[in-house]
Design a protein around this motif. Structure first.
Motif, PDB file in Angstrom:
ATOM      1  N   MET A   1       0.828  -1.212   0.000  1.00 30.02           N
ATOM      2  CA  MET A   1       0.000   0.000   0.000  1.00 30.02           C
ATOM      3  C   MET A   1       0.858   1.257   0.000  1.00 30.02           C
ATOM      4  N   LEU A   2       1.908   1.252   0.804  1.00 32.62           N
ATOM      5  CA  LEU A   2       2.784   2.419   0.898  1.00 32.62           C
ATOM      6  C   LEU A   2       3.515   2.658  -0.421  1.00 32.62           C
ATOM      7  N   ALA A   3       4.003   1.574  -1.037  1.00 33.97           N
ATOM      8  CA  ALA A   3       4.687   1.702  -2.326  1.00 33.97           C
ATOM      9  C   ALA A   3       3.740   2.243  -3.397  1.00 33.97           C
ATOM     10  N   THR A   4       2.494   1.759  -3.399  1.00 33.71           N
ATOM     11  CA  THR A   4       1.495   2.250  -4.361  1.00 33.71           C
ATOM     12  C   THR A   4       1.203   3.733  -4.140  1.00 33.71           C
ATOM     13  N   ALA A   5       1.091   4.135  -2.868  1.00 31.08           N
ATOM     14  CA  ALA A   5       0.841   5.547  -2.552  1.00 31.08           C
ATOM     15  C   ALA A   5       1.997   6.420  -3.033  1.00 31.08           C
ATOM     16  N   PHE A   6       3.225   5.954  -2.849  1.00 37.52           N
ATOM     17  CA  PHE A   6       4.387   6.718  -3.321  1.00 37.52           C
ATOM     18  C   PHE A   6       4.404   6.811  -4.846  1.00 37.52           C
ATOM     19  N   ALA A   7       4.002   5.726  -5.521  1.00 34.57           N
ATOM     20  CA  ALA A   7       3.937   5.750  -6.988  1.00 34.57           C
ATOM     21  C   ALA A   7       2.910   6.782  -7.460  1.00 34.57           C
ATOM     22  N   LEU A   8       1.781   6.872  -6.769  1.00 31.18           N
ATOM     23  CA  LEU A   8       0.762   7.874  -7.118  1.00 31.18           C
ATOM     24  C   LEU A   8       1.286   9.289  -6.902  1.00 31.18           C
ATOM     25  N   VAL A   9       2.055   9.489  -5.833  1.00 28.93           N
ATOM     26  CA  VAL A   9       2.659  10.804  -5.577  1.00 28.93           C
ATOM     27  C   VAL A   9       3.593  11.176  -6.725  1.00 28.93           C
TER      28      VAL A   9
ATOM     29  N   VAL B   1       2.108   8.889   3.697  1.00 30.35           N
ATOM     30  CA  VAL B   1       2.325   8.007   4.847  1.00 30.35           C
ATOM     31  C   VAL B   1       1.253   8.238   5.913  1.00 30.35           C
ATOM     32  N   ALA B   2       0.903   9.502   6.152  1.00 27.06           N
ATOM     33  CA  ALA B   2      -0.118   9.828   7.151  1.00 27.06           C
ATOM     34  C   ALA B   2      -1.461   9.198   6.772  1.00 27.06           C
ATOM     35  N   ILE B   3      -1.819   9.244   5.492  1.00 29.92           N
ATOM     36  CA  ILE B   3      -3.076   8.643   5.026  1.00 29.92           C
ATOM     37  C   ILE B   3      -3.052   7.126   5.223  1.00 29.92           C
ATOM     38  N   ILE B   4      -1.927   6.496   4.872  1.00 32.62           N
ATOM     39  CA  ILE B   4      -1.787   5.044   5.057  1.00 32.62           C
ATOM     40  C   ILE B   4      -1.898   4.684   6.538  1.00 32.62           C
ATOM     41  N   LEU B   5      -1.301   5.491   7.408  1.00 25.65           N
ATOM     42  CA  LEU B   5      -1.372   5.225   8.855  1.00 25.65           C
ATOM     43  C   LEU B   5      -2.814   5.277   9.357  1.00 25.65           C
ATOM     44  N   VAL B   6      -3.595   6.241   8.867  1.00 30.32           N
ATOM     45  CA  VAL B   6      -5.001   6.335   9.260  1.00 30.32           C
ATOM     46  C   VAL B   6      -5.757   5.087   8.800  1.00 30.32           C
ATOM     47  N   LEU B   7      -5.504   4.649   7.565  1.00 25.36           N
ATOM     48  CA  LEU B   7      -6.172   3.447   7.043  1.00 25.36           C
ATOM     49  C   LEU B   7      -5.793   2.207   7.852  1.00 25.36           C
ATOM     50  N   LEU B   8      -4.514   2.084   8.174  1.00 21.30           N
ATOM     51  CA  LEU B   8      -4.057   0.933   8.960  1.00 21.30           C
ATOM     52  C   LEU B   8      -4.658   0.954  10.364  1.00 21.30           C
ATOM     53  N   SER B   9      -4.857   2.158  10.906  1.00 21.12           N
ATOM     54  CA  SER B   9      -5.454   2.288  12.236  1.00 21.12           C
ATOM     55  C   SER B   9      -6.943   1.968  12.213  1.00 21.12           C
ATOM     56  N   ARG B  10      -7.599   2.293  11.100  1.00 20.31           N
ATOM     57  CA  ARG B  10      -9.054   2.103  11.010  1.00 20.31           C
ATOM     58  C   ARG B  10      -9.438   0.681  10.652  1.00 20.31           C
ATOM     59  N   PHE B  11      -8.633   0.016   9.803  1.00 21.97           N
ATOM     60  CA  PHE B  11      -8.986  -1.304   9.309  1.00 21.97           C
ATOM     61  C   PHE B  11      -7.938  -2.343   9.720  1.00 21.97           C
ATOM     62  N   PRO B  12      -8.174  -3.090  10.805  1.00 23.69           N
ATOM     63  CA  PRO B  12      -7.184  -4.082  11.287  1.00 23.69           C
ATOM     64  C   PRO B  12      -6.846  -5.141  10.245  1.00 23.69           C
ATOM     65  N   LEU B  13      -7.805  -5.447   9.358  1.00 29.42           N
ATOM     66  CA  LEU B  13      -7.593  -6.523   8.385  1.00 29.42           C
ATOM     67  C   LEU B  13      -6.421  -6.243   7.460  1.00 29.42           C
ATOM     68  N   LEU B  14      -6.100  -4.986   7.257  1.00 26.09           N
ATOM     69  CA  LEU B  14      -4.986  -4.626   6.379  1.00 26.09           C
ATOM     70  C   LEU B  14      -3.652  -5.158   6.939  1.00 26.09           C
ATOM     71  N   SER B  15      -3.602  -5.336   8.251  1.00 25.58           N
ATOM     72  CA  SER B  15      -2.383  -5.852   8.879  1.00 25.58           C
ATOM     73  C   SER B  15      -2.469  -7.345   9.196  1.00 25.58           C
ATOM     74  N   THR B  16      -3.663  -7.839   9.370  1.00 20.48           N
ATOM     75  CA  THR B  16      -3.814  -9.229   9.878  1.00 20.48           C
ATOM     76  C   THR B  16      -4.319 -10.207   8.828  1.00 20.48           C
ATOM     77  N   ALA B  17      -4.632  -9.752   7.611  1.00 15.68           N
ATOM     78  CA  ALA B  17      -5.268 -10.621   6.598  1.00 15.68           C
ATOM     79  C   ALA B  17      -4.399 -11.820   6.231  1.00 15.68           C
ATOM     80  N   LEU B  18      -3.080 -11.667   6.203  1.00 16.65           N
ATOM     81  CA  LEU B  18      -2.191 -12.743   5.749  1.00 16.65           C
ATOM     82  C   LEU B  18      -1.721 -13.659   6.876  1.00 16.65           C
ATOM     83  N   ILE B  19      -2.055 -13.319   8.106  1.00 13.73           N
ATOM     84  CA  ILE B  19      -1.547 -14.117   9.243  1.00 13.73           C
ATOM     85  C   ILE B  19      -2.428 -15.335   9.472  1.00 13.73           C
TER      86      ILE B  19
END
Length: 419
Positions: free
Chosen positions: A177-185, A401-419
């Motif tokens: 997600m972070l790499a994609t956001a940087f590519a958009l920037v 990065v700030a936007i990604i942090l908000v998304l990661l804070s709001r949606f736990p699945l973004l961090s736990t989906a692969l575990i």
């Protein structure tokens, strides 16, 4: 009195490891419980009795061998095959190579130093603004603490007593997600400012670049694949990766000489020992946290404000952003995890993996923000660009990065989906 002593030592720039140890000594003396002195050394060493900590020097050694063995240059050529022909292609190459390097080095500061030296002059030659070139390279370094392997994840996993392999898995989606956001920037800035048009490799050049990169690509595959498929632990994967880096650099590319091994071992030992010593002293500092009941007091304060996990993480993000501006990211992880993690898990039912990803990504922002901003000054030194000029080009990446942090804070699945 103890908190004042702790804050004072930090403000006068005493090394964090010494701050932790001296604060614990002061607390023992102030409390009068001098029996604790007898087990002081034992407590320090017990903090190091964790198999996972061995991954730290091994990942550092792998990065050293990658740089010495000429693998960085071949990864840049491979990235050029995929994105080199787009308008602003060299900026995308910078980003893609940073993704490759993040899966090998695992240290943001080391990655920024390597990539700034390799990419900024090349971008400047092709007509890019030097400040933007250095900013893109510095922002790419933020991928290192999220895309596995990550030394911050290793340390957090040890402190939180969660499997380090699972922490690595938790970082894959946020890293993409972070790499994609940087590519958009990069795309948006390119449209607004008119980046130079890139050029595609010929078929023969592309085939050659990919062929020469294949041995180097085995290293991230060995690290991530070993953990992902349960073939090896993160520590075993790090050992395999360092051996592969040596054999590839020596026998295949011919750029890594056995006589340079001692220098690499020495640099690795010095750098790793600083981190290991911080972990040892943090274990002693845990006495202060336990006896002062800091997590419980802080939990009572925060829970009186809100019982919403998302709001709690937003508050934590603000705290971490401030802390990251003043203290090195790894030191901050060691310092803050024992205080905030119990609150997140016990009072807000937040997954340790979500909390770990959010914390590590947030704290590494401090590398690029004054007044400390170690990564910012490394990029400045390697690129011969003033920190202020880099900051002017860096803010869109920090906003992403700030936007990604908000998304990661709001949606736990973004961090736990692969575990």
């Amino acid at each position: 009195m103890t908190p004042l002593i702790f804050a004072f030592k930090l403000l006068i720039a005493v090394p964090v490891a010494l701050v932790l140890a001296l604060t614990a000594i002061w607390y023992i003396w102030e409390s009068g419980n001098t029996v604790l002195y007898d087990s002081f050394a034992q407590k320090m060493f017990s903090g190091l009795e964790n198999y996972g900590l061995l991954a730290i020097p091994l990942f550092m050694l792998t990065g050293e061998m990658m740089n010495e063995g000429g693998m960085t240059r071949r990864l840049i050529n491979a990235a050029r095959v995929f994105v080199g022909g787009f308008r602003g292609g060299l900026a995308y190459i910078n980003l893609l190579t940073n993704m490759f390097m993040a899966a090998i080095i695992g240290s943001a500061t080391a990655q920024i130093a390597v990539m700034a030296r390799a990419m900024t002059p090349e971008m400047e030659k092709e007509g890019y603004d030097t400040g933007f070139a250095a900013a893109t390279t510095a922002a790419g370094g933020l991928l290192a603490p999220v895309i596995p392997p990550s030394m911050m994840f290793v340390i957090f996993g040890v402190l939180a007593q969660v499997p380090i392999g699972d922490m690595f898995l938790a970082g894959i989606l946020p890293g993409l997600m972070l790499a994609t956001a940087f590519a958009l920037v990069i795309f948006v800035i390119g449209v607004m400012t008119g980046f130079p048009k890139g050029s595609w490799f010929t078929g023969r050049e592309a085939f050659s670049a990919l062929l020469y990169c294949l041995p180097a690509a085995l290293i991230p595959c060995a690290i991530i694949g070993g953990v992902l498929f349960g073939i090896a632990t993160p520590t075993e994967s790090a050992a395999i990766a360092s051996l592969l880096a040596f054999l590839i650099g020596w026998l295949i590319y011919g750029e890594l000489k056995p006589r340079t091994l001692f220098g690499m071992f020495r640099r690795t030992a010095v750098n790793a020992s600083m981190i290991i010593f911080m972990i040892a002293t943090a274990n002693v500092f845990g006495w202060v946290i336990i006896y002062e009941a800091l997590p419980q007091k802080l939990a009572a304060l925060i829970t009186s404000i809100s019982s919403d996990p998302f709001l709690f993480l937003l508050i934590v993000n603000l705290i971490l952003l401030f802390v990251g501006m003043l203290i090195d990211g790894i030191a901050a992880v060691i310092l803050i995890t024992p205080i905030l993690l119990p609150i997140a898990m016990n009072d807000y039912d937040i997954s340790p993996y979500q909390f770990g990803v959010v914390m590590c990504l947030n704290l590494v922002l401090g590398l690029l923000t004054p007044p400390v901003g170690v990564g910012l000054y490394i990029a400045s030194s390697m690129s011969n660009v003033s920190p202020g000029r880099i900051l002017r080009s860096l803010w869109p990446f920090l906003l992403a990065v700030a936007i990604i942090l908000v998304l990661l804070s709001r949606f736990p699945l973004l961090s736990t989906a692969l575990i």
